[in-house]
Design a protein around this motif. Structure first.
Motif, PDB file in Angstrom:
ATOM      1  N   UNK A   1       0.800  -1.169   0.080  1.00 30.10           N
ATOM      2  CA  UNK A   1      -0.278   0.050   0.112  1.00 30.10           C
ATOM      3  C   UNK A   1       0.955   1.205  -0.030  1.00 30.10           C
ATOM      4  N   UNK A   2       0.163   2.361  -0.164  1.00 33.12           N
ATOM      5  CA  UNK A   2       1.070   3.681  -0.378  1.00 33.12           C
ATOM      6  C   UNK A   2       0.591   4.733   0.234  1.00 33.12           C
ATOM      7  N   UNK A   3       1.229   5.865   0.681  1.00 36.32           N
ATOM      8  CA  UNK A   3       0.647   6.818   1.272  1.00 36.32           C
ATOM      9  C   UNK A   3      -0.201   7.701   0.320  1.00 36.32           C
TER      10      UNK A   3
ATOM     11  N   UNK B   1      -6.577   5.103   6.432  1.00 37.94           N
ATOM     12  CA  UNK B   1      -5.598   3.929   6.398  1.00 37.94           C
ATOM     13  C   UNK B   1      -4.368   4.214   6.170  1.00 37.94           C
ATOM     14  N   UNK B   2      -3.963   5.760   6.210  1.00 33.11           N
ATOM     15  CA  UNK B   2      -2.659   6.058   6.346  1.00 33.11           C
ATOM     16  C   UNK B   2      -2.418   6.827   7.549  1.00 33.11           C
ATOM     17  N   UNK B   3      -1.154   6.464   8.010  1.00 32.51           N
ATOM     18  CA  UNK B   3      -0.918   7.272   9.194  1.00 32.51           C
ATOM     19  C   UNK B   3       0.507   8.115   9.159  1.00 32.51           C
ATOM     20  N   UNK B   4       0.951   8.573  10.272  1.00 35.21           N
ATOM     21  CA  UNK B   4       2.035   9.461  10.061  1.00 35.21           C
ATOM     22  C   UNK B   4       3.313   8.448  10.240  1.00 35.21           C
TER      23      UNK B   4
ATOM     24  N   UNK C   1       3.265   4.090   9.759  1.00 35.65           N
ATOM     25  CA  UNK C   1       2.147   3.473  10.204  1.00 35.65           C
ATOM     26  C   UNK C   1       1.079   3.509   8.762  1.00 35.65           C
ATOM     27  N   UNK C   2       0.519   2.500   8.851  1.00 34.17           N
ATOM     28  CA  UNK C   2      -0.568   2.107   7.791  1.00 34.17           C
ATOM     29  C   UNK C   2       0.036   1.985   6.374  1.00 34.17           C
TER      30      UNK C   2
ATOM     31  N   UNK D   1      -4.577  -0.352  20.518  1.00 32.69           N
ATOM     32  CA  UNK D   1      -4.484   1.247  19.683  1.00 32.69           C
ATOM     33  C   UNK D   1      -4.827   0.933  18.125  1.00 32.69           C
ATOM     34  N   UNK D   2      -4.918   1.939  17.564  1.00 35.12           N
ATOM     35  CA  UNK D   2      -5.388   2.020  16.023  1.00 35.12           C
ATOM     36  C   UNK D   2      -4.457   2.079  14.932  1.00 35.12           C
ATOM     37  N   UNK D   3      -2.944   1.651  15.422  1.00 33.97           N
ATOM     38  CA  UNK D   3      -2.042   1.661  14.479  1.00 33.97           C
ATOM     39  C   UNK D   3      -1.593   0.342  13.949  1.00 33.97           C
TER      40      UNK D   3
END
Length: 361
Positions: A86-88, A94-97, A140-141, A234-236
Motif C-alpha cells: 500500500x502507499x501513502x 488507512x494512512x498514518x504518520x 504507520x498504515x 491501539x489504532x496503528x
C-alpha cells in the motif's frame, strides 16, 4: 460473427479452421502451401479474440505456514503469510504518520540485504505496543509501502500505470488495513477490485468468507480477527514493503506487492497482555488489456500469492487470526525451522508448511 463460426458462406467453425491451420503449420500431408483468404481471416480473428483470465494457480502458491513456539517474552504461536503493498495518500483513515518510537526508517525501495538489527529489550504494552520490535521504526498504515514512479508499460500509458498502481495499493489497504475488515467484516471494497470473470478466484473468496476450511482460508488474502477473541491494541498498524511492476503476458501490467504488516492486539475481554501478529504477503496481480483478456474496467486478475504469519494461531482454519495470550503453551506441536518474521532480505520460500518457531515478535 455467428456462434457457429459461419461466415462468407463457409460452414466450418473457427475451431476447425484453427486445427487446419495448426496442421498446415506442422507440415501435414494435405496442407496447402499457401493459406486461403478464409484461413488467414479466421486465424487473425482467433488471434485477436479476448481470452479468459489466467487461473490464479497458474503460478503455484505456497500454502500458509503456521508456526508456533515460545518467544522470550511469552509471545507464542506463529503463522506466516505473504502480503501486498500500500502507499501513502491512498484511502482516508488507512494512512498514518511516521514512526512514533525512535527515528523512522527511510522508505523501502529495494529488497534489504539483511534482517533488521535487534531492538532494545522491552515488553509490548497498551501504551507502547511496538516496544522492543523493529516495527517501532516503521511507518504507520499505508505510508509504509513504497509505490514506484510510473512509466508506460505494455498496453498502458504512464497515467494508466499510475492509476493501476494506486488501485493495487487500495486493494492492499482494503484487504489488510481497513478497521472493519480487521474486525471480521466482509472486504467488499477489496473484492470490487478483483476481476469478476476469474471464476476460480471468485469461487474461492465466496467459499472462504462463508465457510472457511483448509482449502478455503480467507487469511490467505485478507487480515481478519475475531472481535470476541482479540481487540486492537491501539489504532496503528505498522507496515513495510513495496510495489514493483513489469510487462506481463499479452502486454498486461504485472504488479508484485511484498509487504509486512504488524498488528498489536490484546485480549477481547480486557487485560494488558499485548501480542503482535506479523503478516507478510507477496501477491502478484495482472492488469489485463480488455482487448485480449475478458475483464472489467478497473479490476485486476490475481496471478499468485504467498503468505507468512507469526502469532496468528496454529490450531486450524477458523477464518480469523487467533493469537495466544498470557504466555501459555500454544496448541499444536512446533515442527518447522526457526524464522525471523521481520527478515525481508529474501522472498518467502515456496511450499513451506506446518508450525515452526519465530525467533522474535
Amino acid at each position: 460473427m455467428s456462434t457457429s463460426g459461419e461466415k462468407d458462406g463457409s460452414s466450418a467453425p473457427d475451431e476447425v479452421w484453427a486445427e487446419f491451420l495448426r496442421t498446415a503449420g506442422e507440415g501435414g500431408a494435405d496442407a496447402p502451401k499457401e493459406p486461403s483468404a478464409r484461413a488467414r481471416e479466421v486465424a487473425g480473428r482467433l488471434r485477436d479474440r479476448p481470452e479468459e483470465p489466467a487461473p490464479w494457480r497458474a503460478h503455484p502458491p505456497a500454502r500458509p505456514r503456521r508456526r508456533k513456539g515460545w518467544y522470550v517474552a511469552g509471545l507464542v504461536a506463529s503463522l506466516v503469510l505473504l502480503v501486498v503493498a500500500v502507499d501513502p495518500g491512498g484511502v482516508v483513515g488507512w494512512s498514518g504518520g511516521g514512526a512514533r518510537d525512535g527515528k523512522p526508517l527511510a522508505r523501502e525501495t529495494a529488497r534489504p540485504e539483511q534482517a533488521p538489527p535487534a531492538e532494545p529489550d522491552g515488553r509490548a504494552t497498551l501504551d507502547e505496543p511496538f516496544r522492543g520490535s523493529p516495527a517501532a521504526r516503521w511507518a504507520d498504515g499505508a505510508a509504509g509501502i513504497t509505490v514506484p514512479a510510473a512509466r508506460a508499460t505494455g498496453w498502458m500509458t504512464r497515467a494508466e500505470v499510475e492509476r493501476a498502481l494506486a488501485r493495487t495499493r487500495d486493494f492492499l489497504a482494503a484487504s489488510n488495513l481497513d478497521p472493519a475488515v480487521r474486525r471480521g467484516a466482509r472486504p467488499d471494497r477489496a473484492i470490487a477490485l478483483m476481476n469478476p470473470h476469474q471464476k476460480d478466484v471468485t469461487s474461492f473468496v465466496t467459499a472462504a468468507l462463508r465457510t472457511p476450511d483448509a482449502e478455503h482460508d480467507p487469511l490467505l488474502l485478507f487480515s481478519r480477527f475475531d472481535p470476541a477473541q482479540a481487540r486492537p491494541a491501539g489504532d496503528v498498524v505498522k507496515t513495510r514493503g513495496r510495489l514493483t511492476y513489469r510487462e506481463g503476458r499479452r502486454g498486461a501490467l504485472e504488479v508484485t506487492a511484498d509487504v509486512t504488516y504488524v498488528y498489536p492486539v490484546a485480549p477481547a475481554g480486557g487485560g494488558d497482555d499485548v501480542v503482535r501478529v506479523i503478516v507478510r504477503r507477496e501477491t502478484v496481480v495482472s492488469w489485463d488489456d480488455p482487448a485480449k483478456v475478458v475483464t472489467e474496467k478497473g479490476t485486476f486478475s490475481l496471478l499468485s500469492y504467498k503468505t507468512d504469519t507469526t502469532n496468528g494461531g496454529c490450531e486450524g482454519v477458523t477464518g480469523s487470526f487467533r493469537p495466544e495470550f498470557g504466555g501459555g503453551a500454544p496448541g499444536g506441536v512446533a515442527d518447522g525451522e526457526a524464522v525471523d518474521p521481520y527478515d525481508r532480505s529474501a522472498p518467502i520460500a515456496e511450499g513451506r508448511g506446518g508450525c515452526g518457531v519465530a525467533t522474535r515478535s
